[in-house]
Each structure stands twice: as C-alpha cells, then as structure tokens.
Design an enzyme around this catalytic site. Sequence first.
Site, PDB file in Angstrom:
ATOM      1  N   GLY A   1      -7.146  -3.630  -1.074  1.00 19.79           N
ATOM      2  CA  GLY A   1      -8.411  -3.725  -1.792  1.00 19.79           C
ATOM      3  C   GLY A   1      -8.784  -2.425  -2.490  1.00 19.79           C
ATOM      4  CB  ALA A   2     -10.676  -0.053  -2.575  1.00 23.11           C
TER       5      ALA A   2
ATOM      6  CD  GLU B   1     -12.167   1.530   0.387  1.00 24.41           C
ATOM      7  OE1 GLU B   1     -11.771   2.535   0.995  1.00 24.41           O
ATOM      8  OE2 GLU B   1     -11.796   0.370   0.679  1.00 24.41           O
TER       9      GLU B   1
ATOM     10  CD  GLU C   1      -9.950   5.390   3.478  1.00 23.39           C
ATOM     11  OE1 GLU C   1      -9.697   4.344   2.844  1.00 23.39           O
ATOM     12  OE2 GLU C   1      -9.547   5.587   4.635  1.00 23.39           O
TER      13      GLU C   1
HETATM   14  N1  ARG Z   1      -7.996   2.644   4.041  1.00 23.00           N
HETATM   15  C1  ARG Z   1      -7.979   1.551   3.100  1.00 23.00           C
HETATM   16  C2  ARG Z   1      -9.240   0.765   3.386  1.00 23.00           C
HETATM   17  O1  ARG Z   1     -10.266   1.120   2.974  1.00 23.00           O
HETATM   18  C3  ARG Z   1      -6.799   0.675   3.197  1.00 23.00           C
HETATM   19  C4  ARG Z   1      -5.518   1.299   2.813  1.00 23.00           C
HETATM   20  C5  ARG Z   1      -4.380   0.526   3.320  1.00 23.00           C
HETATM   21  N2  ARG Z   1      -3.176   0.870   2.685  1.00 23.00           N
HETATM   22  C6  ARG Z   1      -1.994   0.418   3.070  1.00 23.00           C
HETATM   23  N3  ARG Z   1      -0.960   0.743   2.379  1.00 23.00           N
HETATM   24  N4  ARG Z   1      -1.818  -0.340   4.090  1.00 23.00           N
HETATM   25  O2  ARG Z   1      -9.314  -0.118   4.153  1.00 23.00           O
HETATM   26 ZN    ZN Z   2     -11.162   1.010   5.199  1.00 19.20          ZN
END
Ligand code: ARG
Ligand code: ZN
Length: 877
Positions: free
Chosen positions: A277-278, A314, A280
């Site tokens: 999705g996004a 995020e 941070e």
């Molecule tokens: N930390 C991100 C979120 O806001 C998700 C990133 C996940 N990336 C991945 N390659 N699995 O949830």
């Molecule tokens: Zn997250």
Amino acid sequence: MDIARTPDMADAAPEPHDPVTIRREDYQPFGWLVPEVALDFDLGLETTRVTARLTLARNAKAPRAEAIRLNGDELEPVSVKRDGEVVNDWHRDGADLIVPLSGDAHALEIVTEVAPAKNTKLMGLYASSGMLCTQCEAEGFRRITFFPDRPDVLSTYRVRMSGDKATFPVLLSNGNPEASGEGDNGTHWAEWHDPWPKPSYLFALVAGDLVANSSSFTTMSGREVALNIYVREGDLPRTGHAMDSLKASMRWDEETFGREYDLDVFNIVAVSDFNMGAMENKGLNVFNTKYVLADPETATDADFDAVAGVIAHEYFHNWSGNRVTCRDWFQLSLKEGFTVLRDQLFSQYMGSDAVKRIEDVRVLRAAQFPEDSGPLAHPIRPDSYREISNFYTATVYNKGAEVIRMMRTMAGEEAFRKGSDLYFDRHDGEAATCEDFVRAMEDGAGLDLKQFRLWYSQAGTPKVRAQLTHEGNTATLHLSQIVPPTPGQPEKQPMPIPLKVALFDRASGERGEEHLLVLDKEEASFAFAGFAALPALSINRGFSAPVSIEREVAREELVFLAAHDDDPFARYEAMQDLIVGHLVDAIEGRLDEAQRAAGRADIAGALGAVLRDAALDDLMRGELLVLPGEGYLAEQQTVADPGKIHAERRALRAYLGAQLASDFTALYERAAKVPFALDAEASGARKIKTQALVYLAASDPARAAELAAQQYDMADNMTDRQGALMVLAGLDSPERTHKLLDFYNRYQGNALVIDKWFALQAGSLHPNVLEHVRALAKHPDFTLSNPNRVRSLYMAMAVNPQAFHAADGAGYAMIADLILALDPINPQTAARFVPPLGRWRRIEPLRAEQMRAQLERIAAAGNLSRDTQEQVARSLG
Ligand code: ARG
Ligand code: ZN
C-alpha cells in the site's frame, strides 16, 4: 517417533540444519555501530552507480568481531575501500560481503551498480513509468548497496543525487533538503540530510518528472512544516483529499497521542508500480497511487476512506515505527499493530465510529481468522521465518492492532495514553521489542500484563463458549475458552479475554449496566443480580476481544438484540449471528422445509425492520444489510463445501430480495434522490442504493438490470457508477456488455479506474467468470509487471468463491499458473496468491484434493523464490 537410529546413522547424518530459517531466539546485537552513512547516487534508469561511505565503530554491547558482514542481494562490489585504501581482502559469503576490520573505528567506501529498469521485484531501487524510486522495507536496501541491513543498526544519512535534469527534474530523499545545483551536460544534483538516526529500511530516494500539491502545517509548538504530495502532472487535481487527510492526521496525532512532527518538510510521492500500500520512509513516504489519488469522478467512497486511512497510517509511523523502531523483524507488530490501531482510531474519529469498527471487524474475520485457523497461522510476534515479506500479514497487522486495543479497553483511554507516552519517551531513538511495549504499558498504564503476553506468543483465534442461566433473581453467565492448536503449537494456555457484556430485560427492552469481564481461566462464571426473568445477553460488545463466541441462542433473542441493542457492533453482530446460524444449519442439511421457512421469515422480519427504522443512519443501515461473507461462513464449519455455501447464501439473498421487494424499492427511490456530496448522509445513501440493487438483482434480475443501467447512465460519481456496473457484471443482460464497454472507453488511460474494470469482471457473480478472466489476461492492458493490475484481475478472482472454487478445479489451476508465471518476475506478489490454495484442509475432499495437487505442482517447479517456496511448503506441511 520415527524409526530407531543406530549411533552410526546419527553420526553420518548431520544435525538437520536449515540455514535459511531465521529464529527469534537467535537474536544477537550487531558487532558494529554505523553512526554515519553518506550515499552518492549517479542516477540512470538503466544503470545507477552508488557510492556508500560508512563510518564504523565497535559495538561495545556485542561480542568482538574481526570483520563486518554487509548484506547484499543481486549486488557485485565495484570497489571496496577501507580507511581510504582500496582493499581486496574481502570475501563473499553467499550474497553478503565480508570485510576484515581489526581496529575499533573504520571508514568504508563501497561502490556498486544497480539496474533499476530491470528490477521487476520492486524492491530496492527501481524504475516506475520513467521515474526512479525505492522500497527498502524489509530487506530492500541490500539491493542498493552492501550494508548491515537490519533494523537495529541506526545511522544518520546524507544523500547526494545527480542525474539528467530533463529526466529527473525532482530529486528527493529523507530529511531536509540542504543544497542543490547544476552539473555538466544537462545534469543537476541535490543533497539531503536526515538528522534522525534510522535503520536502512527507512531510506528512500525518488527522482523523476513530478509535480507537487504543496501546502503547510503549523505544529503544536508552532513550527512550520512544508507539505508536498508529488504525482505525475495529470494527477495533480486528484491530490486534495490526501492533503486534507495528511493535515488531519498531523493534528489528530498531536491531540490524541501528543506526537509532533519533527522535520521541516514532509513529502509524499505516488508511484504506480508498488508491491504494497505505502511506505513510511522518514520524511519521504512513498505510496501506491491507489492510496493517494481520489476525486469523486474516479474514486469511490470506500477509496476515499482508504486514502485517508493509509495516509494516516504512514504518517503515524513517524513515531510508531521511525522514532521508535523495531529491534528485529520478529517485532514487526510493534510498529504495525500499534500503527494500525492508531489509524483505526483516527478513522473512527473522522467518520462514523460504529461503522468503522464494524468494517475493521469484518476485515479481521475475512482475512485474519482464516489465517489463524490454517497452515500459515503464526503468533503476532512470530518465532521463525524464511522470508520476512511473507509475514506482512493480517495477523501481524490487524490482530496486532486488536491486541493493543484490548490493552486500551482494559486500561481506559487516559491510562492507555500514559502508557503510550511512557513507551515513546523511554524508547525514543531506539530499536525496541514488543516486550518493551508491554512493559511500558504495565508501568505507564498500571496494567498487569503477565498472562496477557500470551497474546504475543500464542497463535489461533480463541473460542469462547457462553451460556446464560437464570435462577431466582440472578442471571449467571458461564464462560469457557479454548485456544485451538496451530502449527508448532499443539497445546495452549488460557489467555485473558476482556469481554464487554450487558444484559437486557426482554420485557421492557431496558439494558442493565455494561461490565468488562476478563475471562482469564479455562472456565469462569459471573453472576448478575436483579433479573426477574432470563435476560438477553449482549456479549463481546464493540468486539472487545478478537475471539469467536459460541453459544446456543434462540432466534428470538437475536431478533430482539438486532432491534434493541444500543451497542452498534453488538446490534450488527446479532443480525450476523441470526443469518449465520440459519445458513450453517441449512448448509449442513439440518432444516426441514418448515424450519427453513421459519428461519428465513425471522431474517426477513429483522431485515425489514432495519430497512424501515427511521432512527438509523444509512451508513449503519448499510452495515446491517451486509450478508455474512462466504469465507466467514466456511470458517464456521470444520470442513466446508464452498458450492453449498454459495448456493444457500445466494438463495437467501433472492428470498430476501423478493420478500422485501417493496421496502428495497422504496429505499432505492429515497436514496436515489439524495444529491452528491462527500458527507455521511449522501455517502450513506449511495451505499444502501447499491445494496438494494444487489438484493433486487438476486430476486428480479431484469428489473435490477434496468435500474442499474439507469444508475450507471445518471451517475455523477464513481461510487454510483461502479456500484451499478458491479451489479450488471453479474447479470446476463445486454446492458452488461454495453456498460462494460462504455466504462472502458470512458476511463481508458486512468490505470486505477481500469483496475476497477478488471476487478469488477473477475469478482462478478456471472457464471462464466473464469472464461472472462482468461480473456482479460490476454487484454492489451493486462500485464504481470504491475502489481495493482495483477491483483485487480487475479486477487479479485481468488476471493470470488464461485470462481475460485469452481467445481472442476479450474480456478485453482488458474491461480497456480499465475503463481508460476509471476514468481520469476515479482516473487513477493506471487507468494501472496498461495494462501487461498493453502485452505485445502478445511474444504470438502474433492476440492481439497485439487487444491493440494496445485500446491504440489508449484512445489515441483524448479527455481522457486524463497517467498513462494516458503508459503507453499507451509501450506502443504
Ligand atoms: N511498512 C509498510 C506499511 O506501512 C509496509 C511495507 C511492507 N513492504 C514489504 N516489502 N513487505 O505497512
Ligand atoms: Zn505500516
């Protein structure tokens, strides 16, 4: 036990050592600190040259090391310098680079080259429609440069980017911009500095031809923050909602959690090729376009809500994730569970509290409950993994949020805030653990969470049996719990389960006091005085615990609660239970004709009351109208027959559509008169309007096709247009073809809307849906290289029960084919299609065998990615 082993056999066979499984208990601090990182990027879509300069100092808290391990993935070192000298005493260990270090402090300079345009995995530095961007969580930074790519190594970053000015007019990285200038041959450069130490997974870089929606925000202490949302030129008019949501998030986090933003700029960039999705990244959030772009013409009301939710999520990570990060990836729920809870609370505050809670529970039940009861079940803090990307799950995210929500429910809002304040204060600038969070909650919020820690270590959805008895003036609630066995965890201990409970006097409809009971043993009873007759039981109000409640309950009691319960979630739940109970009985063949008629009539009665209840707002009415999903129904059975579930649910909808035709028509006509606005009243009207169509389509397809075609033509917003087309896509009407063609022509060139066009057809109720999907896969607009497009066709199909569970197994074969074709291109996205097949043990034998056979076929293919290999092995195991 297996066969007896002689001593020689034991000697001959080495200990079964599995080098790719990472275990939580093996955590060791890293031998080196990397206080400063300077990165120099010579940007190109085909080739980008990266020069990384690291300062190193021994970590006094780790055992002495004579070398440093720098992780790499598909990288070759172009040159390695130690303390200014080119060295060749390094060696490779698999993909990693090992450099000998004998002193206490060193400087390393490493040059690598990467090929962004060829990076189809979309991890590390990659090209997306002419721009360059990065995704580093969890382990993508090692695809850019050799580095200790683990979240407990925190560094301050200085980033210099240079490249062709016409191709990359905008150059962004984390932190604050410090300098920029012109270079030779039409190049330019920019330097960014991020003063906050961060792990490598939060690094980001963006270079491309972008325009910004710019604004500003004044923080609670009066600091001015520049806000920019960067998009492709034509998308600028669709960024207003994201900007409003960002500002609202910033204000809310100050007011609700006391968290203030900490840089001079906050940038968001929307990219159209994105695995998730996004992300941070500190000061530079990178988003899937799907969660940034919205206007009424191209985005539905649900899309608007999703944009607000993800923008908030995020942004909130800036504290829950960035200022306090994770020690290792087993702690992922520390940031994700907490941040999901924070975004859920924000959305509850921004819109309808009740409706948001119901939606979140629906998501949990549809995505997390099946995970928790299948072969991929894992605790919110897993004990081992092979590929961490496979653990970005509904369990870590959504159940993780529920676990923290339970703490909040037990502590109360104020005490919970004291706990979260203490957590942020105590661990600011650190890489923390789930245990640190729990301890801060104990110390700050005054909770005793000794036994509650089991929620972090035990997988599986607890089942709570509830029985209410009555004697004299007292009602007694008997509760017992079972935490079912899950892979690797055959036996479980009882967990503390906080249940909000209320009893209603059935004669007067009056409710007694609401209680918070904590069931912390296998069994317990609770007595309530002052009831002359057996009251009605409202339990797990607000869904205070992520458990499933099992009880024998008379239909009259559910009908009563569906009409009277003052807790909106409990009211919704009563309606669901009424329908689930009936459908499961029908599916399992327990009803004769008379019983079936009586059950249906009760449901029609309750639903009719919902349709006519003038005190209900339409958003909430819309929730009460949703039939329990087929996946949730399957969860209620030990072994499910998806064909029967689909048929019974469909028949019930047709019955209700016919029985309540005049109510639905009246509702439709009232809602159709409400002019477009983005407020709750108008969006509620849009929601029930399409729901009415769905019921009518089941009972009177010709009439529904006519209404839907008319709704489509008159639509002045995407919610109405998509709703109408969704209904038409499931019908065999000439209007189906006309409107699908019109929709395509109208929105050709808008990728997000064309995604909807694919998804509507792949998710439809049309009997030939698999044929449609097969044809759509050959459509010129279809590509395996764009994750949104892949999901719009194949995930929509995989969650469409009548397509995926086609009796001849064609749906399973199609998903397996997709996994095999996608795995070499984008393993992370390919692996996400394995779990639907992994449900085979809970499906009737004929289909189960077909599903298992497809998993075997995938397993037998050579060269599978670690992502897909792990998911398939666990699903078969
Ligand atoms: N930390 C991100 C979120 O806001 C998700 C990133 C996940 N990336 C991945 N390659 N699995 O949830
Ligand atoms: Zn997250």
